[in-house]
Design a protein around this motif. Structure first.
Motif, mmCIF file in Angstrom:
data_model
loop_
_atom_site.group_PDB
_atom_site.id
_atom_site.type_symbol
_atom_site.label_atom_id
_atom_site.label_comp_id
_atom_site.label_asym_id
_atom_site.label_seq_id
_atom_site.Cartn_x
_atom_site.Cartn_y
_atom_site.Cartn_z
ATOM 1 N N ILE A 1 -12.592 4.497 6.461
ATOM 2 C CA ILE A 1 -11.863 4.521 5.185
ATOM 3 C C ILE A 1 -11.071 5.812 5.041
ATOM 4 N N THR A 2 -11.672 6.927 5.400
ATOM 5 C CA THR A 2 -10.978 8.214 5.346
ATOM 6 C C THR A 2 -9.754 8.210 6.249
ATOM 7 N N ASN A 3 -9.924 7.758 7.482
ATOM 8 C CA ASN A 3 -8.822 7.757 8.454
ATOM 9 C C ASN A 3 -7.701 6.814 8.026
ATOM 10 N N LEU A 4 -8.057 5.630 7.620
ATOM 11 C CA LEU A 4 -7.075 4.636 7.215
ATOM 12 C C LEU A 4 -6.300 5.087 5.980
ATOM 13 N N SER A 5 -7.008 5.596 5.000
ATOM 14 C CA SER A 5 -6.363 6.065 3.764
ATOM 15 C C SER A 5 -5.428 7.233 4.032
ATOM 16 N N ALA A 6 -5.853 8.145 4.890
ATOM 17 C CA ALA A 6 -5.010 9.301 5.222
ATOM 18 C C ALA A 6 -3.740 8.851 5.937
ATOM 19 N N PHE A 7 -3.877 7.921 6.859
ATOM 20 C CA PHE A 7 -2.695 7.418 7.566
ATOM 21 C C PHE A 7 -1.707 6.774 6.594
ATOM 22 N N ILE A 8 -2.208 5.895 5.752
ATOM 23 C CA ILE A 8 -1.326 5.184 4.806
ATOM 24 C C ILE A 8 -0.629 6.168 3.877
ATOM 25 N N ALA A 9 -1.389 7.082 3.287
ATOM 26 C CA ALA A 9 -0.816 8.039 2.332
ATOM 27 C C ALA A 9 0.208 8.955 3.004
ATOM 28 N N VAL B 1 0.854 -1.194 0.000
ATOM 29 C CA VAL B 1 0.000 0.000 0.000
ATOM 30 C C VAL B 1 0.889 1.242 0.000
ATOM 31 N N GLU B 2 2.171 1.023 0.160
ATOM 32 C CA GLU B 2 3.161 2.094 0.139
ATOM 33 C C GLU B 2 3.088 2.838 -1.198
ATOM 34 N N GLY B 3 3.147 4.162 -1.126
ATOM 35 C CA GLY B 3 3.176 4.975 -2.334
ATOM 36 C C GLY B 3 1.819 5.254 -2.957
ATOM 37 N N LYS B 4 0.755 4.770 -2.354
ATOM 38 C CA LYS B 4 -0.593 5.004 -2.896
ATOM 39 C C LYS B 4 -1.148 6.303 -2.317
ATOM 40 N N ASP B 5 -1.869 7.064 -3.157
ATOM 41 C CA ASP B 5 -2.446 8.308 -2.650
ATOM 42 C C ASP B 5 -3.824 8.049 -2.039
#
Length: 107
Positions: A95-103, A55-59
């Motif tokens: 989903i918002t929180n998880l995606s923001a953390f990963i990005a 998931v690294e590098g995904k926006d």
């Protein structure tokens, strides 16, 4: 008081845009979710493990879109059967929180 037609049109267009603004992400909540649910397959640093993709590098937009697809039950890759039940439990806020953390952390 009568509002000029041009002003009324601008207001009518602006109000829905304001009402649809996404909530601010809680990155700390996303980090907690990632550690408890995602890291065992995608790795502590998001680089993936075995057949589990990075998931690294995904926006944010990509991550949100993919999680929403899984949540809706779509098959989007070879691990869909594993991701769909996980994503089915996620709220829009999750989903918002998880995606923001990963990005923000796995670039």
């Amino acid at each position: 008081m009568k509002i000029p037609t041009g002003t009324a049109l601008l207001l009518a267009l602006a109000v829905p845009a304001i009402a649809q603004e996404p909530p601010a992400a809680d990155i700390a909540a996303g980090e907690k979710m990632y550690a408890s649910s995602c890291a065992r397959c995608h790795g502590r640093t998001g680089r993936g493990m075995a057949s589990f993709p990075p998931v690294e590098g995904k926006d944010v937009d990509y991550l949100v879109g993919r999680l929403e697809q899984y949540r809706e039950g779509e098959n989007v890759g070879p691990n869909s059967a594993l991701m769909k039940p996980v994503a089915a439990k996620l709220s829009d806020e999750d989903i918002t929180n998880l995606s923001a953390f990963i990005a923000a952390n796995f670039q």
